[in-house]
Design an enzyme around this catalytic site. Structure first.
Site, short mmCIF file in Angstrom:
data_model
loop_
_atom_site.label_atom_id
_atom_site.label_comp_id
_atom_site.label_asym_id
_atom_site.label_seq_id
_atom_site.Cartn_x
_atom_site.Cartn_y
_atom_site.Cartn_z
N TYR A 1 -7.23 25.50 49.83
CA TYR A 1 -7.60 26.59 50.98
C TYR A 1 -9.18 26.78 50.84
O TYR A 1 -9.69 26.24 51.92
CB TYR A 1 -7.13 27.82 50.43
CG TYR A 1 -7.35 28.99 51.76
CD1 TYR A 1 -6.63 28.82 52.75
CD2 TYR A 1 -8.40 29.93 51.67
CE1 TYR A 1 -6.66 29.95 53.80
CE2 TYR A 1 -8.29 30.97 52.34
CZ TYR A 1 -7.83 30.94 53.57
OH TYR A 1 -7.85 31.81 54.42
N ASN B 1 -11.56 39.64 53.98
CA ASN B 1 -10.21 40.28 53.95
C ASN B 1 -9.80 41.56 55.22
O ASN B 1 -10.67 42.25 55.13
CB ASN B 1 -10.04 41.06 52.72
CG ASN B 1 -10.03 40.27 51.40
OD1 ASN B 1 -11.23 39.57 51.28
ND2 ASN B 1 -8.98 40.11 50.72
P1 NAD Z 1 -1.09 34.03 58.92
O1 NAD Z 1 -0.34 33.34 57.93
O2 NAD Z 1 -0.36 35.33 59.59
O3 NAD Z 1 -1.24 33.11 60.27
C1 NAD Z 1 -1.35 31.84 60.30
C2 NAD Z 1 -0.57 31.22 61.20
O4 NAD Z 1 -0.91 29.98 61.30
C3 NAD Z 1 1.01 31.60 61.15
O5 NAD Z 1 1.60 31.94 62.11
C4 NAD Z 1 1.55 30.16 60.72
O6 NAD Z 1 2.73 29.98 60.95
C5 NAD Z 1 0.41 29.23 61.39
N1 NAD Z 1 0.23 27.98 60.81
C6 NAD Z 1 0.02 27.63 59.57
N2 NAD Z 1 -0.05 26.07 59.60
C7 NAD Z 1 0.04 25.71 60.72
C8 NAD Z 1 0.06 24.34 61.18
N3 NAD Z 1 -0.01 23.34 60.33
N4 NAD Z 1 0.17 24.18 62.35
C9 NAD Z 1 0.53 25.19 63.30
N5 NAD Z 1 0.61 26.49 62.98
C10 NAD Z 1 0.34 26.70 61.57
O7 NAD Z 1 -2.55 34.27 58.55
P2 NAD Z 1 -3.83 35.32 59.12
O8 NAD Z 1 -4.18 36.47 58.17
O9 NAD Z 1 -3.53 35.62 60.48
O10 NAD Z 1 -4.87 34.26 59.05
C11 NAD Z 1 -5.31 33.49 60.53
C12 NAD Z 1 -6.52 32.59 60.15
O11 NAD Z 1 -7.64 33.31 59.84
C13 NAD Z 1 -6.51 31.77 58.93
O12 NAD Z 1 -6.98 30.36 59.22
C14 NAD Z 1 -6.99 32.05 58.03
O13 NAD Z 1 -7.44 31.30 57.09
C15 NAD Z 1 -8.27 32.97 58.62
N6 NAD Z 1 -8.65 34.23 57.55
C16 NAD Z 1 -7.86 35.37 57.51
C17 NAD Z 1 -8.35 36.17 56.77
C18 NAD Z 1 -7.48 37.74 56.72
O14 NAD Z 1 -7.92 38.53 55.77
N7 NAD Z 1 -6.36 37.76 57.39
C19 NAD Z 1 -9.55 36.09 56.04
C20 NAD Z 1 -10.22 34.94 56.17
C21 NAD Z 1 -9.93 33.98 56.98
N1 UDP Z 2 -4.14 41.73 44.08
C1 UDP Z 2 -3.48 42.82 43.23
N2 UDP Z 2 -2.21 43.09 43.41
C2 UDP Z 2 -1.45 42.41 44.35
C3 UDP Z 2 -2.06 41.44 45.16
C4 UDP Z 2 -3.34 41.34 45.00
O1 UDP Z 2 -4.28 43.37 42.26
O2 UDP Z 2 -0.29 42.68 44.42
C5 UDP Z 2 -5.54 41.39 43.93
C6 UDP Z 2 -5.77 40.15 43.84
O3 UDP Z 2 -5.73 39.67 42.42
C7 UDP Z 2 -7.25 40.06 44.34
C8 UDP Z 2 -7.23 41.14 45.52
O4 UDP Z 2 -6.18 41.84 45.27
O5 UDP Z 2 -8.12 40.32 43.36
C9 UDP Z 2 -7.16 40.65 46.82
O6 UDP Z 2 -6.00 39.86 46.89
P1 UDP Z 2 -5.58 39.27 48.45
O7 UDP Z 2 -4.44 38.29 47.67
O8 UDP Z 2 -5.14 40.23 49.18
O9 UDP Z 2 -6.64 38.40 48.89
P2 UDP Z 2 -7.93 37.38 48.39
O10 UDP Z 2 -7.71 37.33 46.63
O11 UDP Z 2 -7.69 36.20 49.17
O12 UDP Z 2 -9.15 38.16 48.72
#
Ligand code: NAD
Ligand code: UDP
Length: 318
Positions: free
Chosen positions: A149, A178
Site C-alpha cells: 500500500y 485517517n
Molecule cells: P474503501 O475500501 O471503502 O473504498 C475503496 C473502494 O475502491 C472500494 O469501493 C473498492 O471496492 C474499490 N476498489 C478497490 N480496488 C479496486 C480496483 N482495482 N478497481 C476498481 N475499484 C476498486 O476505502 P476508502 O476509505 O473509501 O478509501 C478511498 C481512497 O482513499 C483509497 O484510495 C485510500 O487509499 C484513500 N485513503 C483513505 C483514507 C481513509 O482514512 N479513509 C486515508 C488515506 C487514503
Molecule cells: N488499532 C487498534 N485496534 C484495532 C484496530 C487498529 O489498536 O482494533 C490501531 C492500529 O494498530 C493503529 C491504529 O489503531 O495503530 C490505526 O489503525 P487503522 O488500521 O485504523 O489505520 P492506520 O494504521 O492505517 O492508520
C-alpha cells in the site's frame, strides 16, 4: 448569479466509504457522475440512493484494466484503504495503486481531464518528523507487510508528477490522513469502526500495542469539502497537500472516548502491535489552509456520534 457548470466526473472506488460520499455531493451539485468500482471493499448499499438519479451511472470495472469513458474530471479513489483489506491480496493492492494510476492517467491524457489522486499519510511511513509536512519524504519500509500500500501509493504519486511534467497533465494529489464516518465497513478492521462495533456489541475493545501510538481523525464531510475545493484550484496547484484533522489522540484515548459515548461496558484487551505500525501521525495543515482556505470543522466527539448511530443501525438490521 454564478451558475455551476455541469461536468462529467469519474469517481473510481465510488462505491467505497469515501467514494460514495463524494458521489453524493457531486450528484447533488448537478454533475454527471460515473462511478467505477469492482466491489472489492465497496458495497452497493453505499450508493443505493443514487441508483435512480438520471445523472448517476455505475460501471463494475477493475481499474487495473484500461477504461474508455469521456469525462472532464477524475477522482482516483479505487484502492482498499484498511490494512486488513490491503494486506489480504497485497499483489492486487500494488496493481491497483500502480496499474490503476497508469490507466487513469492515460484516460486523463486522452480526454484532457483534470485528475485527483487519493494519496495517503502512509507515504510518510513511520515518521521521524512530527507533525508531518508535505516536504517530508517519509520513512517507509519497502519490504514489509504495509509496503504494498505505502509503496504503491508512493509510486502512484511519482506517476502523477511524471505525467504532469512529461505530458502537462492537470493533476491534484491529496495526502489523506485517517478519515472516518458513516459507511465505513463494519468488518474493515480500521480502528474507529472496530472500536465502535466492539463497544456496541459489548465485545472486548482490541488495542494493538500499549495504545500510546497516535492518529489524527478527520470526519468524512470535512474531507469531501477539501476534495471539492482542491479539484477547483488553479492549474498550477498540484499538491501534494495534506488533508485531515490535526487533533491528535492516542489509540487508548480513542478507546476511552468510544466506550464513554456508546455507554458500553466493554473491557479493554491488548493485542500485539502489527509490524511497521506507525507510532505517531498528525498532519501539518498549513498548506491546505493557504491553498484551499479550508480547515476541518468537526471535532472527534461530534464526528463519532453519527458514526455510532450509523453502526447501531447496521447491527440492528443485520
Ligand atoms: P474503501 O475500501 O471503502 O473504498 C475503496 C473502494 O475502491 C472500494 O469501493 C473498492 O471496492 C474499490 N476498489 C478497490 N480496488 C479496486 C480496483 N482495482 N478497481 C476498481 N475499484 C476498486 O476505502 P476508502 O476509505 O473509501 O478509501 C478511498 C481512497 O482513499 C483509497 O484510495 C485510500 O487509499 C484513500 N485513503 C483513505 C483514507 C481513509 O482514512 N479513509 C486515508 C488515506 C487514503
Ligand atoms: N488499532 C487498534 N485496534 C484495532 C484496530 C487498529 O489498536 O482494533 C490501531 C492500529 O494498530 C493503529 C491504529 O489503531 O495503530 C490505526 O489503525 P487503522 O488500521 O485504523 O489505520 P492506520 O494504521 O492505517 O492508520
Amino acid at each position: 448569479m454564478s451558475i455551476e457548470i455541469r461536468k462529467r466526473v469519474l469517481v473510481t472506488g465510488g462505491a467505497g466509504f469515501l467514494g460514495s460520499h463524494l458521489c453524493d455531493r457531486l450528484v447533488a451539485a448537478g454533475n454527471d457522475v460515473v462511478c467505477v468500482d469492482n466491489f472489492y471493499t465497496g458495497a452497493k448499499e453505499n450508493i443505493v440512493d443514487l441508483r435512480d438519479k438520471p445523472n448517476f451511472e455505475l460501471i463494475r470495472h477493475d481499474i487495473t484494466f484500461p477504461l474508455y469513458v469521456e469525462v472532464d474530471e477524475i477522482y482516483n479513489l479505487a484502492c482498499p484503504a484498511s490494512p486488513v483489506h490491503y494486506q489480504h491480496d497485497p499483489v492486487q493492492t500494488t496493481k491497483t495503486c500502480v496499474h490503476g494510476a497508469i490507466n487513469m492517467l492515460g484516460l486523463a491524457k486522452r480526454t484532457g481531464a483534470r485528475i485527483l489522486q487519493a494519496s495517503t499519510s502512509e507515504v510518510y511511513g513511520d515518521p521521524e518528523v512530527h507533525p508531518q509536512q508535505e516536504s517530508y519524504w517519509g520513512r517507509v519500509n519497502p519490504i514489509g507487510i504495509r509496503s504494498c500500500y505505502d509503496e504503491g501509493k508512493r509510486c502512484a504519486e511519482t506517476l502523477f508528477f511524471d505525467y504532469h511534467r512529461q505530458y502537462g497533465l492537470d493533476i491534484k494529489v491529496a495526502r489523506i490522513f485517517n478519515t472516518y464516518g458513516p459507511r465505513m465497513h463494519p468488518d474493515d478492521g480500521r480502528v474507529v469502526s472496530n472500536f465502535i462495533v466492539q463497544a456496541l456489541k459489548g465485545d472486548p475493545i482490541t488495542i494493538y500495542g500499549d495504545g500510546s501510538q497516535t492518529r489524527s481523525f478527520c470526519f468524512v464531510d470535512d474531507l469531501i469539502d477539501a476534495f471539492l475545493k482542491l479539484m477547483k484550484t488553479d492549474r498550477e496547484v498540484t499538491g501534494p497537500v495534506n488533508l485531515g484533522n490535526s487533533g491528535e489522540f492516542t489509540i487508548a484515548e480513542l478507546a476511552e472516548r468510544v466506550v464513554e459515548l456508546v455507554g458500553s461496558s466493554s473491557e479493554i484487551v491488548y493485542q500485539p502491535l502489527p509490524q511497521d505500525d506507525p507510532l505517531q501521525r498528525r498532519p501539518d495543515l498549513t498548506l491546505a489552509d493557504q491553498l484551499l482556505d479550508w480547515r476541518p470543522k468537526v471535532d472527534l466527539e461530534e464526528g463519532l456520534r453519527p458514526v455510532i448511530d450509523y453502526f447501531r443501525g447496521v447491527l440492528n438490521s443485520g
